[in-house]
Write a protein that holds these residues in place. Sequence first.
Motif, PDB file in Angstrom:
ATOM      1  N   MET A 125      55.485  33.288  51.358  1.00 22.46           N
ATOM      2  CA  MET A 125      54.826  34.037  51.878  1.00 22.46           C
ATOM      3  C   MET A 125      53.273  34.153  52.521  1.00 22.46           C
ATOM      4  O   MET A 125      53.211  34.754  53.992  1.00 22.46           O
ATOM      5  N   THR A 126      52.568  34.437  51.830  1.00 20.40           N
ATOM      6  CA  THR A 126      50.862  35.172  52.347  1.00 20.40           C
ATOM      7  C   THR A 126      50.598  33.781  52.226  1.00 20.40           C
ATOM      8  O   THR A 126      48.764  34.030  52.513  1.00 20.40           O
ATOM      9  N   GLY A 127      51.066  32.124  51.556  1.00 20.54           N
ATOM     10  CA  GLY A 127      49.903  31.520  51.636  1.00 20.54           C
ATOM     11  C   GLY A 127      49.087  30.991  53.606  1.00 20.54           C
ATOM     12  O   GLY A 127      47.607  30.869  52.817  1.00 20.54           O
ATOM     13  N   HIS A 128      49.954  31.098  54.030  1.00 22.72           N
ATOM     14  CA  HIS A 128      49.395  30.969  55.087  1.00 22.72           C
ATOM     15  C   HIS A 128      48.199  32.268  56.261  1.00 22.72           C
ATOM     16  O   HIS A 128      47.325  32.152  56.695  1.00 22.72           O
ATOM     17  N   LEU A 129      48.307  33.400  55.906  1.00 20.87           N
ATOM     18  CA  LEU A 129      47.409  34.110  55.559  1.00 20.87           C
ATOM     19  C   LEU A 129      45.658  34.317  55.350  1.00 20.87           C
ATOM     20  O   LEU A 129      45.795  33.796  54.718  1.00 20.87           O
ATOM     21  N   SER A 130      44.549  34.678  56.363  1.00 21.86           N
ATOM     22  CA  SER A 130      43.556  34.501  56.009  1.00 21.86           C
ATOM     23  C   SER A 130      43.335  35.890  55.236  1.00 21.86           C
ATOM     24  O   SER A 130      44.353  36.451  55.220  1.00 21.86           O
ATOM     25  N   PHE A 131      41.763  35.829  54.360  1.00 17.22           N
ATOM     26  CA  PHE A 131      42.378  37.205  53.820  1.00 17.22           C
ATOM     27  C   PHE A 131      41.747  37.929  54.034  1.00 17.22           C
ATOM     28  O   PHE A 131      42.207  39.052  54.032  1.00 17.22           O
ATOM     29  N   PRO A 132      40.815  38.140  54.967  1.00 14.70           N
ATOM     30  CA  PRO A 132      40.671  38.981  56.387  1.00 14.70           C
ATOM     31  C   PRO A 132      42.550  39.186  57.032  1.00 14.70           C
ATOM     32  O   PRO A 132      42.121  40.822  56.279  1.00 14.70           O
ATOM     33  N   ARG A 133      42.931  39.156  57.378  1.00 12.71           N
ATOM     34  CA  ARG A 133      43.939  39.430  57.477  1.00 12.71           C
ATOM     35  C   ARG A 133      45.464  40.548  56.414  1.00 12.71           C
ATOM     36  O   ARG A 133      45.745  41.059  56.424  1.00 12.71           O
ATOM     37  N   GLN A 134      45.165  39.282  54.975  1.00 14.39           N
ATOM     38  CA  GLN A 134      45.797  39.654  53.875  1.00 14.39           C
ATOM     39  C   GLN A 134      45.196  41.385  53.593  1.00 14.39           C
ATOM     40  O   GLN A 134      46.102  41.943  53.190  1.00 14.39           O
ATOM     41  N   HIS A 135      44.037  41.218  53.349  1.00 17.78           N
ATOM     42  CA  HIS A 135      43.646  42.703  52.666  1.00 17.78           C
ATOM     43  C   HIS A 135      43.728  43.679  53.606  1.00 17.78           C
ATOM     44  O   HIS A 135      43.860  44.980  53.367  1.00 17.78           O
ATOM     45  N   ALA A 136      43.573  43.886  54.620  1.00 15.80           N
ATOM     46  CA  ALA A 136      44.414  44.282  56.180  1.00 15.80           C
ATOM     47  C   ALA A 136      45.615  44.887  56.204  1.00 15.80           C
ATOM     48  O   ALA A 136      45.900  46.367  55.813  1.00 15.80           O
ATOM     49  N   ARG A 137      46.474  43.424  56.195  1.00 11.64           N
ATOM     50  CA  ARG A 137      48.177  44.641  55.633  1.00 11.64           C
ATOM     51  C   ARG A 137      48.590  44.716  54.077  1.00 11.64           C
ATOM     52  O   ARG A 137      49.103  45.652  54.358  1.00 11.64           O
ATOM     53  N   THR A 138      47.106  44.668  53.635  1.00 13.90           N
ATOM     54  CA  THR A 138      47.767  44.977  52.357  1.00 13.90           C
ATOM     55  C   THR A 138      47.050  46.505  52.197  1.00 13.90           C
ATOM     56  O   THR A 138      47.242  47.026  51.146  1.00 13.90           O
ATOM     57  N   GLN A 139      46.598  46.571  52.843  1.00 10.32           N
ATOM     58  CA  GLN A 139      45.477  47.951  52.603  1.00 10.32           C
ATOM     59  C   GLN A 139      44.968  47.973  51.583  1.00 10.32           C
ATOM     60  O   GLN A 139      44.735  49.235  50.315  1.00 10.32           O
ATOM     61  N   ARG A 140      44.029  46.863  50.951  1.00 12.64           N
ATOM     62  CA  ARG A 140      42.784  46.272  50.087  1.00 12.64           C
ATOM     63  C   ARG A 140      44.155  45.819  48.863  1.00 12.64           C
ATOM     64  O   ARG A 140      43.564  46.714  47.666  1.00 12.64           O
ATOM     65  N   PHE A 141      45.196  45.681  49.147  1.00 14.49           N
ATOM     66  CA  PHE A 141      46.011  45.538  48.151  1.00 14.49           C
ATOM     67  C   PHE A 141      47.238  46.617  47.217  1.00 14.49           C
ATOM     68  O   PHE A 141      47.200  45.951  46.482  1.00 14.49           O
ATOM     69  N   SER A 142      46.229  47.406  48.347  1.00 11.57           N
ATOM     70  CA  SER A 142      47.194  49.062  47.609  1.00 11.57           C
ATOM     71  C   SER A 142      48.329  49.381  47.248  1.00 11.57           C
ATOM     72  O   SER A 142      49.413  49.676  46.292  1.00 11.57           O
ATOM     73  N   LEU A 143      49.135  48.452  48.774  1.00  7.28           N
ATOM     74  CA  LEU A 143      51.205  48.843  49.114  1.00  7.28           C
ATOM     75  C   LEU A 143      51.694  48.053  47.896  1.00  7.28           C
ATOM     76  O   LEU A 143      51.100  46.295  47.459  1.00  7.28           O
ATOM     77  N   GLY A 144      52.906  48.378  47.249  1.00  7.26           N
ATOM     78  CA  GLY A 144      53.353  47.667  46.714  1.00  7.26           C
ATOM     79  C   GLY A 144      53.103  47.945  45.418  1.00  7.26           C
ATOM     80  O   GLY A 144      53.862  47.611  43.989  1.00  7.26           O
ATOM     81  N   ALA A 145      51.786  48.774  44.448  1.00  6.94           N
ATOM     82  CA  ALA A 145      51.088  49.300  43.493  1.00  6.94           C
ATOM     83  C   ALA A 145      52.070  50.376  43.229  1.00  6.94           C
ATOM     84  O   ALA A 145      52.062  51.404  43.612  1.00  6.94           O
ATOM     85  N   PRO A 146      52.359  50.386  41.589  1.00  3.75           N
ATOM     86  CA  PRO A 146      52.903  51.716  41.571  1.00  3.75           C
ATOM     87  C   PRO A 146      51.498  52.738  40.959  1.00  3.75           C
ATOM     88  O   PRO A 146      50.819  52.127  40.727  1.00  3.75           O
ATOM     89  N   ARG A 147      51.953  54.183  41.470  1.00  2.00           N
ATOM     90  CA  ARG A 147      50.888  54.787  41.501  1.00  2.00           C
ATOM     91  C   ARG A 147      51.800  56.541  41.194  1.00  2.00           C
ATOM     92  O   ARG A 147      52.460  56.988  41.740  1.00  2.00           O
ATOM     93  N   ALA A 148      50.611  57.424  40.593  1.00  2.00           N
ATOM     94  CA  ALA A 148      50.852  58.973  40.712  1.00  2.00           C
ATOM     95  C   ALA A 148      52.386  58.736  39.663  1.00  2.00           C
ATOM     96  O   ALA A 148      53.686  59.428  40.242  1.00  2.00           O
ATOM     97  N   PHE A 149      51.791  58.981  38.711  1.00  2.00           N
ATOM     98  CA  PHE A 149      53.602  59.014  37.273  1.00  2.00           C
ATOM     99  C   PHE A 149      53.332  60.169  36.661  1.00  2.00           C
ATOM    100  O   PHE A 149      52.321  61.352  36.595  1.00  2.00           O
ATOM    101  N   SER A 150      55.124  60.637  36.762  1.00  2.00           N
ATOM    102  CA  SER A 150      54.891  61.787  35.933  1.00  2.00           C
ATOM    103  C   SER A 150      55.283  61.323  34.330  1.00  2.00           C
ATOM    104  O   SER A 150      56.732  60.735  34.851  1.00  2.00           O
ATOM    105  N   VAL A 151      55.757  62.075  34.051  1.00  2.62           N
ATOM    106  CA  VAL A 151      56.006  61.648  32.255  1.00  2.62           C
ATOM    107  C   VAL A 151      57.093  62.992  32.024  1.00  2.62           C
ATOM    108  O   VAL A 151      56.456  64.182  31.624  1.00  2.62           O
ATOM    109  N   SER A 152      58.673  62.755  31.883  1.00  2.00           N
ATOM    110  CA  SER A 152      59.857  63.629  31.249  1.00  2.00           C
ATOM    111  C   SER A 152      58.629  64.259  29.861  1.00  2.00           C
ATOM    112  O   SER A 152      58.201  63.489  29.141  1.00  2.00           O
TER     113      SER A 152
END
Length: 706
Positions: free
Chosen positions: A1-28
Amino acid sequence: MTGHLSFPRQHARTQRFSLGAPRAFSVSPDGSRVTFLRSRTGTDRANLLWTLDVTASREHVVADPLVLLGGADEELSPEERARRERSREGSAGVVAYAVDAAVELAAFALSGRLWVAGLRGGAARELAVPGPVADPRPSPDGRLVAYAANGALRVVAADGTGDRALAEPPCATTTWGLAEFIAAEEMHRLRGFWWSPDSDALLAARVDDAPVRRWWIADPANPGSAPAEVAYPAAGTPNALVSLSLLRLDGGRVDVEWDRERYPYLAQAHWSAGGPPLLLVQARDQRTQAFLTVDTETGATRVLHVDEDPKWLELFAGVPAWTSDGRLVRVADEAGARVLVVGDRALTGPQLHVLAVLDVTGDDVLIAASAGPEAADPETGEAHVYRVDERGVERLSEEPGRHSAVRAGEVMVLSSAALDRPGARVRVLRDGKQVATVTSYAESPVLTARARLTRAGARSIPSAVLLPTGYREGDGALPVLMDPYGGPHGQRVVAAHNAHLTSQWFADQGFAVIVADGRGTPHTSPGWEKAVHEDFAGVTLDDQVEALHALAQDHPLDLGKVAVRGWSYGGYLAALAVLRRPDVFHAGIAGAPVTDWRLYDTHYTERYLGLPQERPEVYARNSLVTDDGLSSPASPARPLMIIHGLADDNVVAAHTLRLSSALLAAGRPHEVLPLSGVTHMTPQEQVAENLLLLQVDFLKRSLGLG
C-alpha cells in the motif's frame, strides 16, 4: 500500500507517522481496563475512543466519530481551532477525553457537542447542552460532567439532566474554566478547572484578557475576509488577568486570594484526596515561584514552599502534587542537578535528570528521567521510567530508547521507542510482567533512519549524524546540512527512530546531515539549559559551529559546502547562522523564524531575555532585524530562504516581513515563501510534502550541487 509513495508524501499523509498510533492512555484503578485514542489506519485523521480488556487482551471501540456524527464532517469553533493549535493537535475526531476516578465514564467534545460513554461496554451518547463545548470533564464519582461553553463554566448530570451554569462571564473579554493563551502555549497548562475529590465543587480559573493588546491576522489570499482579532501578549506588554474561585454545586462561591501582583502567573493547580487545593504561582520574571494551599472555606492561601533562581525556574509535567499521605511532590534544581523532592527530602540525585512526574501514590513516585550530570555512563538521547521511594530508585524500562508510562495500581502502560525500529511499542505490564499489548496502526516508513548518536567537541554536545543510505568509506566528502532546533524545550537528539526520518531523507538526497543539541536544549543538567540566559544568539550559534567542526574530524564533511535549515527556534537559528557566520554557513532555510523577540510572547521571551523596556540591549543583541542582528555589509551574502505561514498566530508573519525588509534595506538577497492559510503547524498534506521538495531544490541550487 505504501511502497509506491515517496517519503515526503507518506510523511505528510501520516502526519509524521503519528496517525494510527495509540495515545492518551488511562488505566482503571482495578487494572482491568485501559482506555486510549487511536485512528483506524495510519492515514486516517479521525481518532476513535477505545478500551482494552486487559484480562482478555481484547480491544473494542467505545466511540466512533463517523457513527456519532452520521458521516457528517466535523465542525470546529474558532475557540476549538485555537485550542488545537496551542496543543499542536493535527488530528481529528476524538482528540481528547477525560474520565472519572473509576475510569468507568468518559466525556469528550466532538464537533462542539458534548458526549459521554460508559467504559464497561456502554454506548456513547450525546448530552443536549449549550455549545460549542470545550474540555468536558466528569466528576470523580461519575455523576456529573463539567464543561466550558460560551465563556461560562457549566455542569450537567451524566444522564443529561439538570444542566446549569456555575459561573457566567460578565463581558465578552472574560471566560471561566479555560486556559489563557500564555498558559496553553508556554506553561503547558491546557485546562482551566479542577474537580474536588468529593465531587461537590470545582476550582475554576477566571480569565479577563481585556488588558492584552490586540493583533489582527489577515488572509491576504482572500482580501474579502476580515482579519482575525487575536489577543497576543507580546514581550513587555500586559498579560491576561487570571484569578481563581471555588464554585460549589449548591451555588456557593469563594474567591481564592493570593498576591497576584507578585505572582501573576497561575502555572498549575492540583486537587486530590491527599490534601487541599494546591497551586503553583510564578512571578512575572519567573525567578520566584510559590507553592500554595487553599482554605476551601475562606479562599485564603498559605505558602508551603518558595523556589528562587537567579536565571529562571522551569515548569514540569505532573507537579506539584500531593502524595496520598499528604506530602508535597515537586521537581527542583539543586546543586547543579534536577531532582525529585517529596516532602522535605530529595529522592533522586545527580545521576538522574528528572523530566516529568508520571504518577504519585503514598508509597512511591513514577518519573521519567534521562542521564544526569554525574551519570556513570550517560546514554545519549535516552529517557527511562523509574520508580522512586524512600528506599531508592528502580529503573522499570529496560531496552535502550525513550520510554513513557501511565500507571494505576499494579498495572502500567509502557510506551517505548528505539533507534532500531520505527514507531513506538506499547505494552501493558502487571507487577512488571507483560499481560497485553496495544496495537499500533501507524504506517512503517518507506525509508530507514540510520542515525548515529554521539557527543561532539569539548562541550560534549549531543549530536546525531546521518549519511546517505548505502554510503561507503571512500565515497568522498559530502556537503553538510545542519538540521537543528537548538533552543529551549526542543530536544532533537533522541534515541527514537522516527525522530530522525526527515533528516535521513535529506541525507539520502546527497548530504551529511548533522543534528546538534547545544546549550539551551533540555539535556543533562539545569546549567546546560540555562547557559542561554540573555544570550540566545551567541550560545546556540557557537555550539552549532563547535559541533560541526568537531564532527568533521572523523566524518566525511565538506566544510566548503555547509547549509542549515530549521523551523521556529530552528528557523531563527538558521537565519542567525548565515547572517552572522557566513564564513561557516553557505546557505540557510529559516521556517517560521522568530526574528524580533519583542514580537514573541511574554512567558517564553521574558524568561530568557527579561523585559524589553528594561533590557533593550539584550533584545537588540539577540534580534535579526537590528544592526546587531545583521552581519557586516562587507561579509559575503549567503542564500537564505524564509518560509512562513500567513495564518500563524504563534510566530506571526510579521517576523518574516520585518526580516525581509531589513535584508532588503541592507542589500542582502533572499527568498521569501509565504504559505497562505498555514499556521505554525503545516498539517496540509500537499503543503508539507512540497515544502520538503522545495527545500532540497533550494539547497542544491545554493550550494552549486548537480
